[in-house]
Design an enzyme around this catalytic site. Structure first.
Site, mmCIF file in Angstrom:
data_model
loop_
_atom_site.group_PDB
_atom_site.id
_atom_site.type_symbol
_atom_site.label_atom_id
_atom_site.label_comp_id
_atom_site.label_asym_id
_atom_site.label_seq_id
_atom_site.Cartn_x
_atom_site.Cartn_y
_atom_site.Cartn_z
ATOM 1 N N CYS A 1 42.952 21.110 51.623
ATOM 2 C CA CYS A 1 41.905 21.985 52.166
ATOM 3 C C CYS A 1 42.223 22.524 53.546
ATOM 4 O O CYS A 1 41.515 23.404 54.039
ATOM 5 C CB CYS A 1 40.576 21.245 52.192
ATOM 6 N N HIS B 1 34.421 27.746 49.096
ATOM 7 C CA HIS B 1 35.608 27.050 49.620
ATOM 8 C C HIS B 1 36.826 27.344 48.750
ATOM 9 O O HIS B 1 37.282 26.486 47.993
ATOM 10 C CB HIS B 1 35.319 25.550 49.675
#
Length: 399
Positions: A90, A344
């Site tokens: 991430c 995301h």
């Protein structure tokens, strides 16, 4: 900065639309690249000397590796110095920013494109495969195969933080409501509907105490920024986001067995302190105006208030309850809507965060979420089992 490095600025950039897109990985890369060049008319593909592409899962969902040279081809870039893909789960987008910054600061380049891209949706039938792929960021043999996907992992943190510090379910809802409502004013965001805390509690329970609206989305998207040396940046814009510090800290590898805590992230504290030391920041609560931080789940933002130095450990729930992280609060946290509101797309998130700070400095966001006269900003990402944390500080004026 030392005499051997140069000031580096983010001069602007652009987004593809984020969401569940009927678009390929290549489509998203082209949309993000075009939006970036369109936003900076004085910079074109012919000016790019370095290309850094942050992306996590193209092999799994686009069936393509070696993607950085492919992006150069798609965007008509003839790179003269560096082409690279960065993968740090991430934090892949921030990793790309960090490498581009270091290359320019070291004098290897003058102009670089950083592009974050992720394709995560292939239809409802592929959701189990997507969730299984996300579990690969843990230790696959010991943690991932035992069902420790993201929601139950962060539910552990929420439960432990509640147990140790008295954090409440209502305080989690305040984070989600704030960020999703901010995203309603963000034109590329996946979720563009204002909600209140009651809506969070009424959404389906996913992993107690987390509900659906406490969780970030499964998102397709791209974001790009242009980084330049000071000499080049001043030819393009009068207002930029100057990178003043960068820190990264890793503990425990991928396995949860070695994590130092289930209610905090000391590695985030260390990464932020390294960045603050470089930037000359002594009191982040007083000196940071905007913080784009990694709210993959509502509990994450509460813990990050504490570890980034905005409040003491255990006080994160009260920090949101008192409105101190709102746009008009002590520090504006996630004014674009964060991961909870924008979505995301893994490799694009860190790039988008940096672009938000840049646009805030330039006054190029909607008036409803414009921070009053911001001078400093911060971006933060966690990755893997929360074992790696990355922080970058930015300023409207160079040091």
């Amino acid at each position: 900065m030392s005499a051997t490095t140069r000031n580096v600025a983010i001069v602007g950039g652009g987004h593809a639309d984020w969401g569940e897109r009927n678009a390929t990985w290549k489509d998203l890369a082209q949309e993000g690249g075009k939006a970036t060049f369109d936003a900076i008319p004085d910079v074109g593909p012919e000016d790019i000397e370095g290309l850094f592409v942050g992306t996590v899962q193209p092999e799994r969902f686009a069936y393509q590796s070696h993607v950085a040279p492919m992006v150069a081809e798609l965007l008509g870039i003839e790179v003269t110095e560096m082409t690279a893909r960065t993968e740090l789960a991430c934090a892949s987008g921030q990793a790309a920013l960090r490498y581009a910054w270091l290359a320019i600061a070291a004098g290897q380049l003058d102009t670089a494109l950083v592009l974050g891209v992720e394709k995560m949706n292939l239809g409802r039938d592929y959701v189990p495969e997507m969730q299984g792929s996300m579990a690969n960021v843990l230790d696959r043999e010991f943690d991932g195969v035992n069902g420790l996907a993201a929601p139950p992992f962060f539910a552990w943190y929420a439960q432990r933080h509640m147990y140790e510090y008295g954090t409440t379910r209502e305080q989690l809802s305040l984070v989600a409501a704030k960020n999703k409502s901010n995203a309603a004013k963000t034109d590329f965001a996946q979720f563009r509907k204002e909600i209140d805390p009651a809506d969070v509690l009424e959404s389906p329970e996913i992993a107690p105490p987390l509900h659906l609206f406490d969780c970030s989305g499964i998102t397709d998207g791209a974001a790009g920024v242009i980084l330049m040396s000071e000499e080049k940046a001043r030819e393009v814009t009068d207002t930029a986001a100057w990178i003043t510090g960068s820190g990264q800290s890793s503990m425990a590898g991928n396995s949860i067995n070695n994590l130092p805590s289930f209610s905090g992230w000391p590695q985030a504290r260390k990464a932020s302190q390294n960045a603050y030391d470089q930037a000359g920041i002594e009191d982040p609560l007083e000196e940071i105006d905007i913080a784009e931080i990694h709210d993959c789940f509502s509990i994450s933002e509460i813990i990050e208030y504490e570890e980034l130095g905005f409040c003491e450990r255990g006080e994160g729930g009260q920090f949101i309850e008192d409105g101190r992280s709102h746009i008009d609060g002590d520090v504006a946290v996630n004014p674009r809507g964060g991961l909870l509101g924008c979505g995301h797309p893994l490799g694009a998130t860190g790039v988008s965060q940096a672009l938000e700070v840049t646009h805030q400095f330039q006054g190029e966001v909607s008036t409803e979420r414009q921070v009053d006269d911001p001078e400093t900003g911060l971006i933060h990402n966690l990755s893997g089992s929360g074992s790696v944390h990355s922080v970058m500080t930015l300023a409207r004026d160079p040091q």
